[in-house]
Design an enzyme around this catalytic site. Structure first.
Site, PDB file in Angstrom:
ATOM      1  CG  ASN A 154       8.129   6.050 -47.235  1.00  0.00           C
ATOM      2  OD1 ASN A 154       7.250   5.542 -46.521  1.00  0.00           O
ATOM      3  ND2 ASN A 154       8.402   5.597 -48.440  1.00  0.00           N
ATOM      4  CD  GLU A 252       1.034  -2.776 -50.634  1.00  0.00           C
ATOM      5  OE1 GLU A 252       1.890  -2.567 -51.519  1.00  0.00           O
ATOM      6  OE2 GLU A 252      -0.109  -3.187 -50.879  1.00  0.00           O
ATOM      7  CB  CYS A 286       7.740   2.170 -51.905  1.00  0.00           C
ATOM      8  SG  CYS A 286       6.134   2.943 -51.960  1.00  0.00           S
ATOM      9  CD  GLU A 466      -1.616  -0.740 -47.975  1.00  0.00           C
ATOM     10  OE1 GLU A 466      -0.715   0.046 -48.309  1.00  0.00           O
ATOM     11  OE2 GLU A 466      -1.925  -0.981 -46.801  1.00  0.00           O
TER      12      GLU A 466
HETATM   13  P1  NAD Z   1      11.362  -1.178 -42.026  1.00  0.00           P
HETATM   14  O1  NAD Z   1      11.000  -2.517 -42.532  1.00  0.00           O
HETATM   15  O2  NAD Z   1      12.654  -0.996 -41.350  1.00  0.00           O
HETATM   16  O3  NAD Z   1      10.268  -0.675 -40.953  1.00  0.00           O
HETATM   17  C1  NAD Z   1       8.895  -0.605 -41.252  1.00  0.00           C
HETATM   18  C2  NAD Z   1       8.097  -0.761 -39.967  1.00  0.00           C
HETATM   19  O4  NAD Z   1       8.306  -2.080 -39.463  1.00  0.00           O
HETATM   20  C3  NAD Z   1       8.502   0.193 -38.847  1.00  0.00           C
HETATM   21  O5  NAD Z   1       7.360   0.608 -38.139  1.00  0.00           O
HETATM   22  C4  NAD Z   1       9.375  -0.696 -37.951  1.00  0.00           C
HETATM   23  O6  NAD Z   1       9.376  -0.274 -36.610  1.00  0.00           O
HETATM   24  C5  NAD Z   1       8.668  -2.031 -38.099  1.00  0.00           C
HETATM   25  N1  NAD Z   1       9.500  -3.205 -37.803  1.00  0.00           N
HETATM   26  C6  NAD Z   1      10.839  -3.330 -37.894  1.00  0.00           C
HETATM   27  N2  NAD Z   1      11.214  -4.584 -37.531  1.00  0.00           N
HETATM   28  C7  NAD Z   1      10.087  -5.259 -37.227  1.00  0.00           C
HETATM   29  C8  NAD Z   1       9.821  -6.585 -36.802  1.00  0.00           C
HETATM   30  N3  NAD Z   1      10.797  -7.488 -36.605  1.00  0.00           N
HETATM   31  N4  NAD Z   1       8.535  -6.949 -36.600  1.00  0.00           N
HETATM   32  C9  NAD Z   1       7.527  -6.076 -36.823  1.00  0.00           C
HETATM   33  N5  NAD Z   1       7.724  -4.795 -37.202  1.00  0.00           N
HETATM   34  C10 NAD Z   1       8.991  -4.394 -37.410  1.00  0.00           C
HETATM   35  O7  NAD Z   1      11.202  -0.183 -43.245  1.00  0.00           O
HETATM   36  P2  NAD Z   1      11.518   1.381 -43.294  1.00  0.00           P
HETATM   37  O8  NAD Z   1      12.983   1.564 -43.413  1.00  0.00           O
HETATM   38  O9  NAD Z   1      10.802   2.091 -42.183  1.00  0.00           O
HETATM   39  O10 NAD Z   1      10.796   1.808 -44.645  1.00  0.00           O
HETATM   40  C11 NAD Z   1      11.435   1.805 -45.879  1.00  0.00           C
HETATM   41  C12 NAD Z   1      10.986   0.628 -46.704  1.00  0.00           C
HETATM   42  O11 NAD Z   1       9.562   0.659 -46.853  1.00  0.00           O
HETATM   43  C13 NAD Z   1      11.535   0.640 -48.106  1.00  0.00           C
HETATM   44  O12 NAD Z   1      11.962  -0.647 -48.450  1.00  0.00           O
HETATM   45  C14 NAD Z   1      10.330   1.042 -48.958  1.00  0.00           C
HETATM   46  O13 NAD Z   1      10.390   0.606 -50.288  1.00  0.00           O
HETATM   47  C15 NAD Z   1       9.220   0.412 -48.205  1.00  0.00           C
HETATM   48  N6  NAD Z   1       7.939   1.043 -48.528  1.00  0.00           N
HETATM   49  C16 NAD Z   1       7.059   0.338 -49.294  1.00  0.00           C
HETATM   50  C17 NAD Z   1       5.844   0.903 -49.661  1.00  0.00           C
HETATM   51  C18 NAD Z   1       4.853   0.127 -50.491  1.00  0.00           C
HETATM   52  O14 NAD Z   1       3.684   0.465 -50.470  1.00  0.00           O
HETATM   53  N7  NAD Z   1       5.249  -0.885 -51.235  1.00  0.00           N
HETATM   54  C19 NAD Z   1       5.531   2.192 -49.232  1.00  0.00           C
HETATM   55  C20 NAD Z   1       6.467   2.891 -48.466  1.00  0.00           C
HETATM   56  C21 NAD Z   1       7.675   2.292 -48.111  1.00  0.00           C
END
Ligand code: NAD
Length: 498
Positions: A154, A252, A286, A466
């Site tokens: 995102n 995060e 997020c 962060e």
């Molecule tokens: P996701 O957890 O599906 O994926 C995030 C990353 O993790 C990707 O690079 C993915 O390839 C990797 N990943 C997936 N499974 C994994 C595993 N088993 N081991 C290691 N890595 C793995 O999340 P998403 O759908 O890409 O992102 C959306 C989410 O991110 C939402 O929940 C959003 O709130 C959160 N987000 C949080 C922040 C914050 O700073 N708090 C910022 C942006 C997005």
């Protein structure tokens, strides 16, 4: 349509093909038929090669003086400035956000570069008096080692930079594992890091599937730290694995952010904030406003204003300058948001506007979802508690300020929050009582600045922040140093006094 970008891994200063032949692709979410990039489905061997390179580079990188390390990061900022428009256009095509927001994403990375580079000449420690004569005491920051950076789609440029820039200034080497939906953005970004001239192995990029490459990095014994941004579900796995393998970990995760509008608020201002907070980036931030907690005295009027403004929002490709709301990022996200609409209806929420996949014209070619207002939502409904990550906002009515804060806090998450009021006493009570990492007074839930700590409480994270100077606490360890210049053994007070 442009030719798809052929992405490769970047390891030890070289652009490399992955071990296997398998490739994946990213597509334009506004136009499914358009392939934006192909990228390798890397395997464990690629992770091993990257970790070895990063480990080797660490031994010399950590000894490069911090101000000199920071100069590389500063240079990244300068090159990013030159490529801002090109990167924004690519981002808009690859993950769908409107161009103005995509430019903001790159700008955040630029701000982060210049801010982080300044830390190269600070990285302050402390000096403090020793309890003994002729003894000097101080604290210094040490780098941690090889850092795996696992990022979502995102903010495909800003989030990797938030992690990589302070990590590098602090003397760590890094391996970026970007999201599967945004390999082109990651590749272009790392091209810029490469152009800045980092020594080989200091910054590496490994593309692939989270459950394969991401998991391999998290489990790798030679990775010292994992900085992860993504869903709370994946974050729980990452946190548990790092606990088992004694790695430092920064998480995060998700949010369920609320904006409160009290009866004394400037309603026009609160409306601007609500529309931007709820529908900016198609609700896929997020920090997005997922709940609007409205005082009953203004609820009807405010809801009418919100309805009117929402009805005028234009859906379209992010690359079209007339677009207010771009598509969701992929099919899975579209299914997820649609599912939450089903749940909302089953639970008795009323769909005031939107609620469906549009089927007119070019919108049929992408993952679009109408901006949606859910009314008559109660705090126990799933749509009031779970992260939807789409252009959907739930309206909850309250009768008092205390009730508003209690409902705002009644969630497992605690990232961002906002209160619109003209009452200074309420504003300060909100700052004190809200359980969240970020609170805005008379501003929307989105809009973080790079020099302030960013992160959340409860299931949103694991206590790290962060950005700001707090990022340094993620990427360094403290060492206490005692220098005894007395020429004799001096015992510390605990061993010296009866
Ligand atoms: P996701 O957890 O599906 O994926 C995030 C990353 O993790 C990707 O690079 C993915 O390839 C990797 N990943 C997936 N499974 C994994 C595993 N088993 N081991 C290691 N890595 C793995 O999340 P998403 O759908 O890409 O992102 C959306 C989410 O991110 C939402 O929940 C959003 O709130 C959160 N987000 C949080 C922040 C914050 O700073 N708090 C910022 C942006 C997005």
């Amino acid at each position: 349509m442009t030719t798809p970008l052929n992405c490769r891994n970047y390891i030890d200063g070289q652009w490399l093909s992955a071990t296997g032949e398998a490739t994946l692709e990213s597509r334009n979410p506004a136009l499914r038929s358009e392939v934006v990039a192909t990228f390798p489905r890397s395997v464990i061997n690629d992770v091993n090669v990257a970790v070895t390179a990063a480990r080797q580079a660490y031994q010399s990188w950590r000894k490069v003086p911090a101000p000199a390390r920071a100069e590389y990061v500063f240079r990244v900022g300068e090159i990013l400035l030159q490529h801002k428009e090109e990167l924004a256009q690519l981002m808009s095509r690859e993950m769908g956000k409107p161009l103005t927001e995509a430019r903001g994403d790159v700008q955040e990375a630029i701000d982060c570069a210049f801010y982080s580079a300044g830390e190269g000449r600070r990285l302050f420690g402390q000096t403090t008096p020793s309890e003994m004569p002729n003894k000097f005491a101080m604290t210094v920051r040490m780098p941690i080692g090889v850092c795996a950076l696992i990022t979502p789609w995102n903010f495909p440029v800003a989030i990797p930079c938030w992690k990589a820039m302070p990590a590098l200034v602090c003397g760590n080497t890094v391996i970026l594992k970007p999201a599967e939906d945004t390999p082109a953005c990651a590749t272009k970004l790392i091209e810029i890091f490469a152009e800045a001239g980092f020594p080989p192995g200091v910054i590496n990029l490994v593309h692939g599937v989270g459950e394969e490459v991401g998991k391999a990095l998290v489990e790798h014994p030679d990775v010292d730290l994992v900085s992860f941004t993504g869903s709370s579900e994946t974050g729980a796995f990452v946190g548990a694995t790092c606990g088992r393998t004694h790695k430092r970990v920064c998480l995060e995760l998700g949010g369920k952010n609320a904006q409160v509008v009290m009866e004394d608020a400037d309603l026009g201002l609160a409306l601007d904030g609500a529309v931007w907070g709820a529908f900016g980036t198609t609700g896929q931030r997020c920090t997005a406003t997922s709940r609007l907690i409205l005082h009953r005295d203004i609820k009807e009027k405010f809801t009418a204003m919100l309805y009117e403004r929402t009805s005028k929002l234009r859906l379209g490709p992010g690359t079209d300058p007339n677009t207010d709301i771009g598509p969701l990022v992929n099919e899975l996200q579209l299914q997820r948001v649609s599912k939450y609409l089903e749940i909302a209806r089953e639970e008795g929420a009323k769909v005031l506007i939107g609620g469906d996949i549009p089927n007119e014209g070019q919108l049929k070619n992408g993952y679009f979802f109408q901006p949606t207002i859910l009314d008559e939502v109660t705090p126990k409904m799933r749509v009031a508690r779970e992260e939807i990550f789409g252009p959907v906002v739930a309206l909850i009515e309250v009768s008092s300020f205390e009730e508003a804060i209690a409902i705002l806090n009644d969630t497992n998450y605690g990232l961002s929050s906002s209160v619109y009021t003209r009452d200074i006493n309420r504003a300060f009570a909100a700052m004190r009582d809200i359980e969240a990492g970020i609170t805005y007074i008379n501003g929307p839930t989105i809009g973080a600045e790079v020099h302030l700590p960013f992160g959340g409480v409860k299931h949103t994270g694991n206590g790290h922040r962060e950005a700001g100077t707090t990022a340094l606490d993620i990427f360094t360890e403290w060492k206490s140093v005692y220098v005894d210049f007395s020429g004799s053994l001096q015992r510390a007070q605990i061993d010296n006094r009866s």
